[in-house]
Write a protein that holds these residues in place. Structure first.
Motif, PDB file in Angstrom:
ATOM      1  N   LYS A  15       0.827  -1.262  -0.062  1.00  0.00           N
ATOM      2  CA  LYS A  15      -0.008  -0.109   0.006  1.00  0.00           C
ATOM      3  C   LYS A  15       1.030   1.321  -0.012  1.00  0.00           C
ATOM      4  N   SER A  16       1.993   1.389   0.959  1.00  0.00           N
ATOM      5  CA  SER A  16       2.610   2.450   0.967  1.00  0.00           C
ATOM      6  C   SER A  16       3.451   2.769  -0.423  1.00  0.00           C
ATOM      7  N   SER A  17       3.980   1.577  -0.964  1.00  0.00           N
ATOM      8  CA  SER A  17       4.739   1.488  -2.201  1.00  0.00           C
ATOM      9  C   SER A  17       3.811   2.409  -3.226  1.00  0.00           C
ATOM     10  N   LEU A  18       2.415   1.857  -3.205  1.00  0.00           N
ATOM     11  CA  LEU A  18       1.432   2.227  -4.202  1.00  0.00           C
ATOM     12  C   LEU A  18       1.304   3.785  -3.939  1.00  0.00           C
ATOM     13  N   LEU A  19       1.122   4.229  -2.785  1.00  0.00           N
ATOM     14  CA  LEU A  19       1.033   5.502  -2.531  1.00  0.00           C
ATOM     15  C   LEU A  19       2.104   6.356  -3.088  1.00  0.00           C
ATOM     16  N   ASN A  20       3.477   6.122  -2.820  1.00  0.00           N
ATOM     17  CA  ASN A  20       4.431   6.918  -3.332  1.00  0.00           C
ATOM     18  C   ASN A  20       4.567   6.647  -4.895  1.00  0.00           C
ATOM     19  N   ALA A  21       4.217   5.537  -5.456  1.00  0.00           N
ATOM     20  CA  ALA A  21       4.263   5.604  -6.780  1.00  0.00           C
ATOM     21  C   ALA A  21       3.035   6.518  -7.655  1.00  0.00           C
ATOM     22  N   LEU A  22       1.984   6.672  -6.759  1.00  0.00           N
ATOM     23  CA  LEU A  22       0.725   7.637  -7.204  1.00  0.00           C
ATOM     24  C   LEU A  22       1.274   8.757  -7.092  1.00  0.00           C
ATOM     25  N   ILE A  23       1.925   9.358  -5.992  1.00  0.00           N
ATOM     26  CA  ILE A  23       2.499  10.637  -5.829  1.00  0.00           C
ATOM     27  C   ILE A  23       3.516  11.075  -6.570  1.00  0.00           C
ATOM     28  N   GLY A  24       4.136  10.072  -6.893  1.00  0.00           N
ATOM     29  CA  GLY A  24       5.525  10.410  -7.733  1.00  0.00           C
ATOM     30  C   GLY A  24       6.499  10.964  -6.808  1.00  0.00           C
ATOM     31  N   GLU A  25       6.591  10.921  -5.536  1.00  0.00           N
ATOM     32  CA  GLU A  25       7.538  11.207  -4.491  1.00  0.00           C
ATOM     33  C   GLU A  25       7.450  10.173  -3.354  1.00  0.00           C
ATOM     34  N   LYS A  26       8.462  10.028  -2.751  1.00  0.00           N
ATOM     35  CA  LYS A  26       8.430   8.947  -1.483  1.00  0.00           C
ATOM     36  C   LYS A  26       7.943   9.644  -0.329  1.00  0.00           C
ATOM     37  N   ILE A  27       6.684   9.550   0.255  1.00  0.00           N
ATOM     38  CA  ILE A  27       6.244  10.208   1.615  1.00  0.00           C
ATOM     39  C   ILE A  27       5.740   9.193   2.551  1.00  0.00           C
ATOM     40  N   ALA A  28       5.747   7.954   2.299  1.00  0.00           N
ATOM     41  CA  ALA A  28       5.506   6.946   3.037  1.00  0.00           C
ATOM     42  C   ALA A  28       6.398   6.014   3.112  1.00  0.00           C
ATOM     43  N   SER A  29       6.782   5.525   4.378  1.00  0.00           N
ATOM     44  CA  SER A  29       7.750   4.452   4.629  1.00  0.00           C
ATOM     45  C   SER A  29       7.463   3.151   4.119  1.00  0.00           C
ATOM     46  N   VAL A  30       8.354   2.413   3.675  1.00  0.00           N
ATOM     47  CA  VAL A  30       8.166   1.006   3.190  1.00  0.00           C
ATOM     48  C   VAL A  30       9.340   0.308   3.533  1.00  0.00           C
ATOM     49  N   SER A  31       8.883  -1.245   3.987  1.00  0.00           N
ATOM     50  CA  SER A  31       9.996  -1.811   4.289  1.00  0.00           C
ATOM     51  C   SER A  31       9.230  -3.638   3.877  1.00  0.00           C
ATOM     52  N   PRO A  32      10.164  -4.438   3.941  1.00  0.00           N
ATOM     53  CA  PRO A  32       9.685  -5.859   3.677  1.00  0.00           C
ATOM     54  C   PRO A  32       8.700  -6.322   4.980  1.00  0.00           C
ATOM     55  N   LYS A  33       9.055  -5.708   6.206  1.00  0.00           N
ATOM     56  CA  LYS A  33       8.337  -5.984   7.294  1.00  0.00           C
ATOM     57  C   LYS A  33       6.948  -5.673   7.220  1.00  0.00           C
ATOM     58  N   PRO A  34       6.042  -6.563   7.804  1.00  0.00           N
ATOM     59  CA  PRO A  34       4.518  -6.338   8.074  1.00  0.00           C
ATOM     60  C   PRO A  34       4.369  -4.756   9.058  1.00  0.00           C
ATOM     61  N   GLN A  35       3.254  -4.245   8.727  1.00  0.00           N
ATOM     62  CA  GLN A  35       2.737  -3.100   9.735  1.00  0.00           C
ATOM     63  C   GLN A  35       3.809  -1.887   9.751  1.00  0.00           C
ATOM     64  N   THR A  36       4.376  -1.468   8.666  1.00  0.00           N
ATOM     65  CA  THR A  36       5.204  -0.438   8.751  1.00  0.00           C
ATOM     66  C   THR A  36       4.397   0.812   8.944  1.00  0.00           C
ATOM     67  N   THR A  37       3.381   1.003   8.314  1.00  0.00           N
ATOM     68  CA  THR A  37       2.511   2.066   8.372  1.00  0.00           C
ATOM     69  C   THR A  37       1.629   1.730   9.692  1.00  0.00           C
ATOM     70  N   ARG A  38       1.735   2.948  10.600  1.00  0.00           N
ATOM     71  CA  ARG A  38       1.182   2.988  11.857  1.00  0.00           C
ATOM     72  C   ARG A  38      -0.145   3.853  11.854  1.00  0.00           C
ATOM     73  N   THR A  39      -0.092   4.924  11.211  1.00  0.00           N
ATOM     74  CA  THR A  39      -1.249   5.846  11.343  1.00  0.00           C
ATOM     75  C   THR A  39      -1.725   6.277   9.781  1.00  0.00           C
ATOM     76  N   ARG A  40      -2.624   6.947   9.702  1.00  0.00           N
ATOM     77  CA  ARG A  40      -3.246   7.345   8.280  1.00  0.00           C
ATOM     78  C   ARG A  40      -2.130   8.305   7.663  1.00  0.00           C
ATOM     79  N   ILE A  41      -1.863   8.147   6.495  1.00  0.00           N
ATOM     80  CA  ILE A  41      -0.870   9.209   5.669  1.00  0.00           C
ATOM     81  C   ILE A  41      -1.726   9.791   4.468  1.00  0.00           C
ATOM     82  N   THR A  42      -1.695  11.113   4.504  1.00  0.00           N
ATOM     83  CA  THR A  42      -2.371  11.658   3.348  1.00  0.00           C
ATOM     84  C   THR A  42      -1.450  12.324   2.242  1.00  0.00           C
ATOM     85  N   GLY A  43      -1.720  11.770   0.955  1.00  0.00           N
ATOM     86  CA  GLY A  43      -0.833  12.090  -0.125  1.00  0.00           C
ATOM     87  C   GLY A  43      -1.595  12.786  -1.141  1.00  0.00           C
ATOM     88  N   ILE A  44      -0.995  13.872  -1.899  1.00  0.00           N
ATOM     89  CA  ILE A  44      -1.715  14.551  -2.729  1.00  0.00           C
ATOM     90  C   ILE A  44      -1.170  14.554  -4.081  1.00  0.00           C
TER      91      ILE A  44
END
Length: 303
Positions: free
Chosen positions: A22-51
């Motif tokens: 999910k976070s990788s897709l968000l970064n791809a859709l935005i065109g910039e890295k705004i969300a942390s990504v890693s091979p570990k599950p539960q990397t994202t802990r809160t809601r992150i808004t991208g525009i």
């Protein structure tokens, strides 16, 4: 708020199981890295808004914590954030790792979205890892028959395969309305939070499986010097056990130094300025079950 008869707006939540991309897709859709990504599950802990602004259309994305079985108060809050994000939204981008079966939580969420008639763009991610592509067709057919999503799109986010198809679907869903964010804004995350997340991301990559989920990173100092183009960033890394602290620091400080170097490089890439990064490690036992600390670390979901 930009408002004209020609502008369009769409609010979309990205949901699915942990580690679905999910976070990788968000970064791809935005065109910039705004969300942390890693091979570990539960990397994202809160809601992150991208525009993302495309012409007169503004796409507003919410990246949610992955669906999982909560075992701590932090886990409970993460699940609550994910469930609330898919309510009162224009559409849901539902992501599923095509190499794994749909779990009960994901099926329940899809059932509820179908009942609510919420438009769903169903994405099967990681098709590059599927050895037999013929197995994909029955998965798509099953999803179509049960949930009737607006679109079914196989993608490989890591290879940017299919991402444009997702954007095309979203653009069709956008409706006339004002833009709620400035044209040059990429995310609602404060710079201090982004800095802390970039540090935590590197720790997730480098540390053993039992350590990362017990880590919180808080930015103590974030200030650009007046006499030179240098950004001073100081962060505190909190863990739950003394044994974890020793692992994070590593022999002769090697692990912390490696994580800090990688994090500094990511910070410089994102903020486009030389960064002086200082990191410290502290122990806060069982912080994931302590409401006061969750609030202090910015991980407490507001009611």
């Amino acid at each position: 708020m930009q408002n004209s008869k020609d502008t369009k707006i769409l609010f979309a939540a990205i949901a699915g199981h942990t580690n679905a991309g999910k976070s990788s897709l968000l970064n791809a859709l935005i065109g910039e890295k705004i969300a942390s990504v890693s091979p570990k599950p539960q990397t994202t802990r809160t809601r992150i808004t991208g525009i993302r602004n495309i012409g007169e259309t503004q796409l507003v994305f919410t990246d949610t914590p992955g669906l999982h079985r909560a075992q701590t108060k932090l886990g409970d809050k993460m699940l609550k954030a994910a469930q609330e994000a898919v309510s009162d939204i224009d559409c849901v981008i539902f992501m599923q790792d095509c190499t794994k079966p749909l779990g009960e939580q994901e099926q329940t969420m899809l059932d509820n979205l179908t009942k609510q008639k919420t438009p769903v763009i169903f994405i099967y991610n990681k098709i590059d890892l599927m050895s037999e592509k013929a197995k994909l067709a029955p998965l798509l057919a099953e999803a179509e028959a049960r949930w009737h999503p607006r679109a079914l799109i196989p993608v490989s986010v890591i290879k940017r395969d299919g991402v444009q198809d997702v954007l095309d679907e979203l653009m069709q869903l956008a409706a006339p309305g004002p833009h709620y964010f400035p044209e040059d804004m990429l995310t609602d995350q404060p710079e201090r939070v982004l800095a802390a997340e970039l540090v935590r991301e590197q720790l997730l990559y480098l540390l053993q499986d039992e350590v990362p989920h017990g880590i919180a990173v808080v930015t103590e100092r974030f200030k650009e010097r007046e006499d030179k183009d240098l950004l001073d960033v100081s962060v505190l890394i909190y863990c739950e056990k003394e044994s974890h602290k020793r692992i994070i620091i590593g022999k002769n400080g090697a692990m912390l130094k490696k994580a800090s170097t990688r994090a500094r490089q990511e910070l410089e890439k994102f903020f486009r300025i030389q960064v002086n990064l200082q990191t410290w490690v502290k122990v806060k036992e069982d912080w994931r079950n302590r409401d006061l600390l969750l609030e202090q670390f910015g991980l407490s979901q507001k009611d």
